[in-house]
Design an enzyme around this catalytic site. Structure first.
Site, PDB file in Angstrom:
ATOM      1  N   HIS A   1      -1.945   2.924   0.701  1.00  6.72           N
ATOM      2  CA  HIS A   1      -2.322   1.629   1.088  1.00  6.72           C
ATOM      3  C   HIS A   1      -3.211   1.139   2.107  1.00  6.72           C
ATOM      4  O   HIS A   1      -2.989   0.284   3.016  1.00  6.72           O
ATOM      5  CB  HIS A   1      -0.826   0.745   1.236  1.00  6.72           C
ATOM      6  CG  HIS A   1      -0.122   0.715   0.304  1.00  6.72           C
ATOM      7  ND1 HIS A   1       0.034  -0.138  -1.041  1.00  6.72           N
ATOM      8  CD2 HIS A   1       1.113   1.458   0.005  1.00  6.72           C
ATOM      9  CE1 HIS A   1       1.081   0.029  -1.703  1.00  6.72           C
ATOM     10  NE2 HIS A   1       1.548   1.169  -1.112  1.00  6.72           N
TER      11      HIS A   1
ATOM     12  N   ASN B   1       5.630  -4.115  -4.447  1.00 13.00           N
ATOM     13  CA  ASN B   1       4.378  -3.981  -5.033  1.00 13.00           C
ATOM     14  C   ASN B   1       3.988  -5.108  -6.031  1.00 13.00           C
ATOM     15  O   ASN B   1       4.901  -6.021  -6.047  1.00 13.00           O
ATOM     16  CB  ASN B   1       4.418  -2.549  -5.665  1.00 13.00           C
ATOM     17  CG  ASN B   1       4.078  -1.333  -4.921  1.00 13.00           C
ATOM     18  OD1 ASN B   1       3.621  -1.500  -4.035  1.00 13.00           O
ATOM     19  ND2 ASN B   1       4.904  -0.287  -5.151  1.00 13.00           N
TER      20      ASN B   1
END
Ligand code: NDP
Length: 484
Positions: free
Chosen positions: A57, A130
């Site tokens: 990420h 997510n």
């Protein structure tokens, strides 16, 4: 700001600077003097402008906003954030891709992170999810292996489709997430056009000490929009920063994206109604089994004024929970509770929660002592109360916020997480939701991603697709033949 109102330039120690154009030299022409502390400070700071990137990420986009509660949740949770209809709580969301580094293009096919920090009056609650309701694996022992397959090969320094499909084809629990990733929703146009999910099962508990299991959903109110691979290729050719442009530019222009926050809730004892493990991160809770209930509206309406300070240094962790919200027996969640806070201590420093973007908007009082970034004062009324228990009015525990106990039974062992799990039914339910066009794009996207992968790995993956649905395997096989 005009020149007449500009503040006087100083060093970091506040000393005014007379000349920010010329180094201190011995003669002219002549070498720089070592005593040019203004130059040294400037170069030294430049060398330290980067902190370790997130291992996963790394590329992200974020903004600030609010949650406005529209439904009374007191029957399930005592969390103050839900205490009354109409209540507004400040929040920060950071969206991200998973695999790419900080310079990666935004419009790449990948799962998107959807991490929310709610600044509640009883501490920060981070829901670090997510844009997909499930994940590739269910046992955290496989997480570093999985991420290695998404990152660069040690010798070639290139991403490796062989590694990805080798791992996935040996891990049938990944089928659900793989199917989402290569479907239309695997490549959203921008963060505002995708849903968010808490993904894990969490718990709620109420004032009466009753526990419930809960899943969180954030449904885009902008509508879903996706790129095909070809469209994304064209976007990336023009801009690698399409998400930042859309999100930052949209908010700057007053277009505030919104999501409807919803929950699925079951009573603690009602887990028996599931014919699968409700704490398995590779599974959703079918809506027909557990209906969605409204919570409120999330809106993003303020850009960061300093990207590095407020988005790059934003530290989200599933360990940030508040009274009324807790964990569950999801083993991936336990690992993330450790791993995220540990990552922040490593990349930001011991007291990373004291950085302005991470600081709770409620009183903070703890006994952690020194270390990097200890720039805040003593919380205690007297410096004598620097341990606990003490007789000097230092902060005390509050038993009224104790989580109800959870009964756990079973044998401690390395239980085989694949035994008794149906990895095919839920991907099949998803596959059957797709229309003909979506199915055709799924086949083509999978085939494109398999370019160069050895035959035996492709065949092993096709055998898994076959178990989801014969049309899935046949469709991918035909798409592979068409690209051969
Ligand atoms: P439902 O038909 O009740 O729910 C379908 C869900 O899937 C909705 O949340 C919808 O999201 C989403 N969805 C609809 N079309 C697509 C699509 N083309 N691509 C991706 N997602 C889509 O069925 P179930 O709850 O029984 O779930 C069936 C399958 O749907 C699951 O196996 C799972 O793969 C997927 N899914 C389920 C979710 C859940 O929490 N139950 C959440 C997301 C996906 P939206 O309302 O935004 O259109």
């Amino acid at each position: 700001m005009t020149e007449t109102t500009a503040p006087r330039l100083t060093t970091t120690a506040g000393s005014p600077i007379a000349d920010n154009q010329n180094s201190l030299t011995m003669g002219h022409p002549g070498p720089v003097a070592l005593q040019d502390w203004q130059l040294i400070e400037k170069l030294a700071h430049q060398n330290r402008e980067r902190i370790p990137a997130r291992v996963v990420h790394a590329k992200g986009w974020g903004a600030f906003g609010t949650l406005t509660v529209t439904n009374d949740l007191a029957r399930w949770s005592r969390a103050k954030i839900f205490s009354e209809v109409g209540k507004k709580t400040d929040l920060l969301i950071r969206f991200s891709t998973v695999a790419g580094e900080q310079g990666a293009a935004d419009a790449e096919r990948d799962v998107r992170g959807f991490a929310i920090k709610f600044y509640t009056e009883e501490g920060n609650w981070d829901l670090v999810g997510n844009n997909t309701p499930v994940f590739f694996i269910r046992d955290p022992l496989k997480f570093p292996d999985f991420i290695h397959t998404q990152k660069r090969h040690p010798a070639t320094n290139l991403r490796s489709p062989t590694a990805m499909w080798d791992f996935w084809s040996l891990s049938p629990e990944s089928l659900h997430q793989v199917t989402i990733l290569f479907s239309d929703r695997g490549l959203p146009v921008a963060p505002m056009y995708m849903n968010g999910y808490g993904s894990h099962t969490y718990s709620f508990w109420n004032e009466a000490g009753e526990r419930f299991w809960v899943k969180f959903h954030f449904k885009t109110l902008q509508g879903h929009r996706h790129y095909t691979n070809a469209e994304a290729g064209e976007v990336i050719a023009k801009s690698r920063e399409s998400y930042q442009e859309e999100l930052f530019g949209g908010i700057a222009a007053g277009r505030f994206p919104r999501w409807k926050m919803q929950v699925q809730v079951v009573a603690e004892e009602d887990v028996a109604k599931f014919d699968f493990d409700p704490f398995d991160l590779t599974k959703v809770w079918p809506h027909a089994l557990v209906p969605l209930e409204d919570v409120g509206i999330v809106e993003l309406n303020r850009n960061a004024s300093n990207y590095f300070a407020e988005i790059e240094q934003a530290a989200f962790s599933p360990s940030n929970m508040v009274p009324g919200i807790g964990a569950s027996p999801d083993r991936m969640l336990q690992a993330r509770i450790f791993s995220y806070a540990d990552a922040h201590r490593y990349r930001l420093g011991t007291h990373y929660e004291a950085l302005p973007v991470n600081t709770p908007k409620c009183p903070v009082a703890h006994y952690h002592k020194d270390g990097a970034m200890r720039f805040f004062d003593n919380f205690q009324r007297t410096p004598d109360a620097y341990y606990e228990p003490n007789s000097f009015s230092g902060p005390r525990q509050d038993p009224s916020v104790a989580e109800p106990p959870l009964k756990i039974s079973g044998e401690m062992a390395r239980h085989d997480h694949r035994v008794g799990n149906d990895d095919f039914r839920q991907p099949r339910a998803l596959f059957e939701l797709f229309d003909a066009g979506e199915k055709a794009r799924l086949y083509a996207n999978v085939a494109a991603a398999m370019a160069g992968v050895p035959e035996f790995i492709v065949e092993r993956q096709l055998a898994l697709f076959e178990k989801v649905h014969p049309d899935y395997a046949a469709g991918v096989r035909a798409a592979l033949a068409a690209t051969a």
